[in-house]
Design a protein around this motif. Structure first.
Motif, PDB file in Angstrom:
ATOM      1  N   PRO A  92      22.942 127.845  15.460  1.00  0.00           N
ATOM      2  CA  PRO A  92      22.942 129.223  15.959  1.00  0.00           C
ATOM      3  C   PRO A  92      21.891 129.462  17.046  1.00  0.00           C
ATOM      4  CG  PRO A  92      23.077 129.204  13.565  1.00  0.00           C
ATOM      5  CD  PRO A  92      22.773 127.797  13.994  1.00  0.00           C
ATOM      6  N   VAL A  93      22.311 130.144  18.097  1.00  0.00           N
ATOM      7  CA  VAL A  93      21.397 130.547  19.172  1.00  0.00           C
ATOM      8  C   VAL A  93      20.719 131.838  18.736  1.00  0.00           C
ATOM      9  CG1 VAL A  93      21.234 131.171  21.613  1.00  0.00           C
ATOM     10  CG2 VAL A  93      22.946 129.503  20.856  1.00  0.00           C
ATOM     11  N   LEU A  94      19.409 131.934  18.927  1.00  0.00           N
ATOM     12  CA  LEU A  94      18.655 133.072  18.418  1.00  0.00           C
ATOM     13  C   LEU A  94      18.416 134.136  19.479  1.00  0.00           C
ATOM     14  CD1 LEU A  94      15.996 131.282  16.182  1.00  0.00           C
ATOM     15  CD2 LEU A  94      18.274 132.132  15.565  1.00  0.00           C
ATOM     16  N   MET A  95      18.417 135.389  19.020  1.00  0.00           N
ATOM     17  CA  MET A  95      18.054 136.520  19.864  1.00  0.00           C
ATOM     18  C   MET A  95      16.570 136.804  19.700  1.00  0.00           C
ATOM     19  SD  MET A  95      21.212 139.238  19.537  1.00  0.00           S
ATOM     20  CE  MET A  95      21.000 139.520  17.768  1.00  0.00           C
ATOM     21  N   GLU A  96      16.056 137.662  20.575  1.00  0.00           N
ATOM     22  CA  GLU A  96      14.660 138.085  20.452  1.00  0.00           C
ATOM     23  C   GLU A  96      14.462 138.808  19.131  1.00  0.00           C
ATOM     24  OE1 GLU A  96      13.918 140.525  23.837  1.00  0.00           O
ATOM     25  OE2 GLU A  96      13.333 138.835  25.109  1.00  0.00           O
ATOM     26  N   GLY A  97      13.273 138.683  18.582  1.00  0.00           N
ATOM     27  CA  GLY A  97      12.961 139.364  17.329  1.00  0.00           C
ATOM     28  C   GLY A  97      11.512 139.137  16.971  1.00  0.00           C
ATOM     29  N   ALA A  98      11.006 139.917  16.055  1.00  0.00           N
ATOM     30  CA  ALA A  98       9.626 139.771  15.602  1.00  0.00           C
ATOM     31  C   ALA A  98       9.452 138.418  14.921  1.00  0.00           C
ATOM     32  CB  ALA A  98       9.264 140.904  14.650  1.00  0.00           C
ATOM     33  N   ASN A  99       8.225 137.898  14.957  1.00  0.00           N
ATOM     34  CA  ASN A  99       7.950 136.582  14.388  1.00  0.00           C
ATOM     35  C   ASN A  99       8.319 136.485  12.912  1.00  0.00           C
ATOM     36  OD1 ASN A  99       6.945 135.657  16.841  1.00  0.00           O
ATOM     37  ND2 ASN A  99       4.850 136.272  16.374  1.00  0.00           N
ATOM     38  N   GLU A 100       8.180 137.608  12.201  1.00  0.00           N
ATOM     39  CA  GLU A 100       8.460 137.573  10.764  1.00  0.00           C
ATOM     40  C   GLU A 100       9.947 137.695  10.454  1.00  0.00           C
ATOM     41  OE1 GLU A 100       7.274 141.793  11.938  1.00  0.00           O
ATOM     42  OE2 GLU A 100       6.543 139.745  12.270  1.00  0.00           O
ATOM     43  N   THR A 101      10.755 137.979  11.475  1.00  0.00           N
ATOM     44  CA  THR A 101      12.199 138.093  11.265  1.00  0.00           C
ATOM     45  C   THR A 101      12.799 136.710  11.043  1.00  0.00           C
ATOM     46  OG1 THR A 101      12.246 139.998  12.755  1.00  0.00           O
ATOM     47  CG2 THR A 101      14.351 138.982  12.203  1.00  0.00           C
ATOM     48  N   SER A 102      13.620 136.573  10.016  1.00  0.00           N
ATOM     49  CA  SER A 102      14.200 135.263   9.701  1.00  0.00           C
ATOM     50  C   SER A 102      15.199 134.859  10.780  1.00  0.00           C
ATOM     51  CB  SER A 102      14.891 135.310   8.342  1.00  0.00           C
ATOM     52  OG  SER A 102      16.049 136.123   8.400  1.00  0.00           O
ATOM     53  N   PRO A 103      15.339 133.560  11.022  1.00  0.00           N
ATOM     54  CA  PRO A 103      16.299 133.091  12.030  1.00  0.00           C
ATOM     55  C   PRO A 103      17.720 133.584  11.773  1.00  0.00           C
ATOM     56  CG  PRO A 103      14.815 131.324  11.422  1.00  0.00           C
ATOM     57  CD  PRO A 103      14.541 132.455  10.481  1.00  0.00           C
ATOM     58  N   ASP A 104      18.101 133.707  10.506  1.00  0.00           N
ATOM     59  CA  ASP A 104      19.458 134.154  10.184  1.00  0.00           C
ATOM     60  C   ASP A 104      19.708 135.571  10.693  1.00  0.00           C
ATOM     61  OD1 ASP A 104      22.030 133.719   8.695  1.00  0.00           O
ATOM     62  OD2 ASP A 104      21.299 135.482   7.609  1.00  0.00           O
ATOM     63  N   GLN A 105      18.678 136.409  10.668  1.00  0.00           N
ATOM     64  CA  GLN A 105      18.813 137.785  11.146  1.00  0.00           C
ATOM     65  C   GLN A 105      18.810 137.865  12.668  1.00  0.00           C
ATOM     66  OE1 GLN A 105      15.396 139.261   8.773  1.00  0.00           O
ATOM     67  NE2 GLN A 105      16.824 140.732   7.874  1.00  0.00           N
ATOM     68  N   ARG A 106      18.401 136.794  13.322  1.00  0.00           N
ATOM     69  CA  ARG A 106      18.319 136.789  14.782  1.00  0.00           C
ATOM     70  C   ARG A 106      19.508 136.089  15.445  1.00  0.00           C
ATOM     71  NH1 ARG A 106      12.937 133.894  16.040  1.00  0.00           N
ATOM     72  NH2 ARG A 106      13.656 134.242  18.179  1.00  0.00           N
ATOM     73  N   SER A 107      20.447 135.612  14.651  1.00  0.00           N
ATOM     74  CA  SER A 107      21.599 134.928  15.241  1.00  0.00           C
ATOM     75  C   SER A 107      22.547 135.948  15.870  1.00  0.00           C
ATOM     76  CB  SER A 107      22.332 134.105  14.173  1.00  0.00           C
ATOM     77  OG  SER A 107      22.787 134.936  13.126  1.00  0.00           O
ATOM     78  N   VAL A 108      23.327 135.482  16.839  1.00  0.00           N
ATOM     79  CA  VAL A 108      24.256 136.343  17.569  1.00  0.00           C
ATOM     80  C   VAL A 108      25.629 136.244  16.911  1.00  0.00           C
ATOM     81  CG1 VAL A 108      25.235 136.892  19.818  1.00  0.00           C
ATOM     82  CG2 VAL A 108      22.964 135.823  19.669  1.00  0.00           C
ATOM     83  N   ARG A 109      26.162 137.383  16.484  1.00  0.00           N
ATOM     84  CA  ARG A 109      27.465 137.372  15.818  1.00  0.00           C
ATOM     85  C   ARG A 109      28.438 138.309  16.529  1.00  0.00           C
ATOM     86  NH1 ARG A 109      23.894 136.974  11.399  1.00  0.00           N
ATOM     87  NH2 ARG A 109      24.250 135.102  10.121  1.00  0.00           N
ATOM     88  N   PHE A 110      29.622 137.790  16.763  1.00  0.00           N
ATOM     89  CA  PHE A 110      30.682 138.544  17.423  1.00  0.00           C
ATOM     90  C   PHE A 110      31.785 138.869  16.412  1.00  0.00           C
ATOM     91  CE2 PHE A 110      28.755 135.850  20.690  1.00  0.00           C
ATOM     92  CZ  PHE A 110      28.486 136.772  21.688  1.00  0.00           C
ATOM     93  N   SER A 111      32.418 140.026  16.604  1.00  0.00           N
ATOM     94  CA  SER A 111      33.522 140.426  15.727  1.00  0.00           C
ATOM     95  C   SER A 111      34.851 139.851  16.194  1.00  0.00           C
ATOM     96  CB  SER A 111      33.616 141.951  15.680  1.00  0.00           C
ATOM     97  OG  SER A 111      33.968 142.466  16.959  1.00  0.00           O
TER      98      SER A 111
END
Length: 198
Positions: free
Chosen positions: A67-86
Motif C-alpha cells: 500500500p502507498v501511504l498518504m500524509e498523516g501524523a507520525n502516530e497514525t498507523s500505516p493502515d489508516q494512511r493507505s489510499v482506498r478507492f470505491s
C-alpha cells in the motif's frame, strides 16, 4: 603495501533518472528529490518507483502489492494512511500529490526527503529501509513535484559508464605491461647479472 585492487566500499547514486512518458493514469514520477512511503510486512519503507495500481480491495499499491501511504501524523498507523478507492469514479493523482476519485479528494500522497541518505539500505524491489544503527532523518515535502503519466528510468548513463570502463581497462593493461617489464628486468638481474663470474 597492497599489490592488488581494493574496494573501499559501495554506495548508491540517488541522482534522478530521466522521466519516461507512459500515459498510465496511476504512473507517477518524482520530479526532484524525495521518496514515496509504502507499507510492507517489514514496516514502512521508501521507494521512488511510482508504477502504482489498484488492487482487488481498492487500495493504491506498488507493483509488489504494498500500500502507498498518504500524509498523516507520525502516530497514525500505516493502515489508516493507505489510499482506498470505491471504484465509483476515475482515480487521479495530481502533480502536487493530491489523490482524487472523480471530484472527491481522498488525501495527499506522502513524499518525504531523507537528509541522511547514508542511513538508507536497499531491501530489494526498489525499496529502501534504514540501517539499524542509524536514526532516520525524514522531512515531509510540503509541495512535492510529481508527473502523472510518467515513470523514472535508471539514472545510469550507459555511454559514460562504457567510457569509464574502457579507461579503466586501458589503465589496467598499462599497469600489467609495466609489471611484466619489471618482472623481465628482475629475471635478467637474477639470472644474467647474477651469473657473471668476477
Amino acid at each position: 603495501d597492497k599489490g592488488f585492487v581494493d574496494s573501499s566500499g559501495t554506495y548508491t547514486n540517488f541522482e534522478q533518472g530521466s522521466l519516461k512518458s507512459t500515459g498510465g493514469k496511476l504512473d507517477v514520477a518524482i520530479d526532484g528529490k524525495g521518496f514515496f512511503e509504502v507499507s510492507t510486512p517489514a514496516g514502512v519503507q521508501l521507494t521512488r518507483a511510482g508504477n502504482f495500481s489498484i488492487d482487488g480491495n481498492g487500495t493504491l499499491v506498488t507493483k509488489d502489492g504494498f500500500p502507498v501511504l498518504m500524509e498523516g501524523a507520525n502516530e497514525t498507523s500505516p493502515d489508516q494512511r493507505s489510499v482506498r478507492f470505491s471504484g465509483l469514479a476515475q482515480a487521479v493523482i495530481s502533480d502536487g500529490g493530491e489523490v482524487f476519485e472523480g471530484e472527491k479528494k481522498l488525501g495527499k500522497i506522502s513524499l518525504v526527503q531523507v537528509n541522511n541518505l547514508d542511513a538508507l539500505q536497499k531491501v530489494g524491489n526498489n525499496n529502501y529501509s534504514f540501517k539499524s544503527n542509524m536514526t532516520p532523518d525524514l522531512v515531509s515535502i510540503a509541495q512535492p513535484s510529481l508527473k502523472q503519466g510518467f515513470l523514472e528510468t535508471s539514472n545510469v548513463n550507459i555511454v559514460n559508464e562504457m567510457t569509464d570502463m574502457i579507461m579503466a581497462q586501458r589503465v589496467f593493461e598499462g599497469t600489467q605491461k609495466a609489471i611484466h617489464a619489471y618482472d623481465a628486468m628482475a629475471d635478467k638481474l637474477i639470472n644474467v647479472v647474477g651469473s657473471v663470474k668476477g
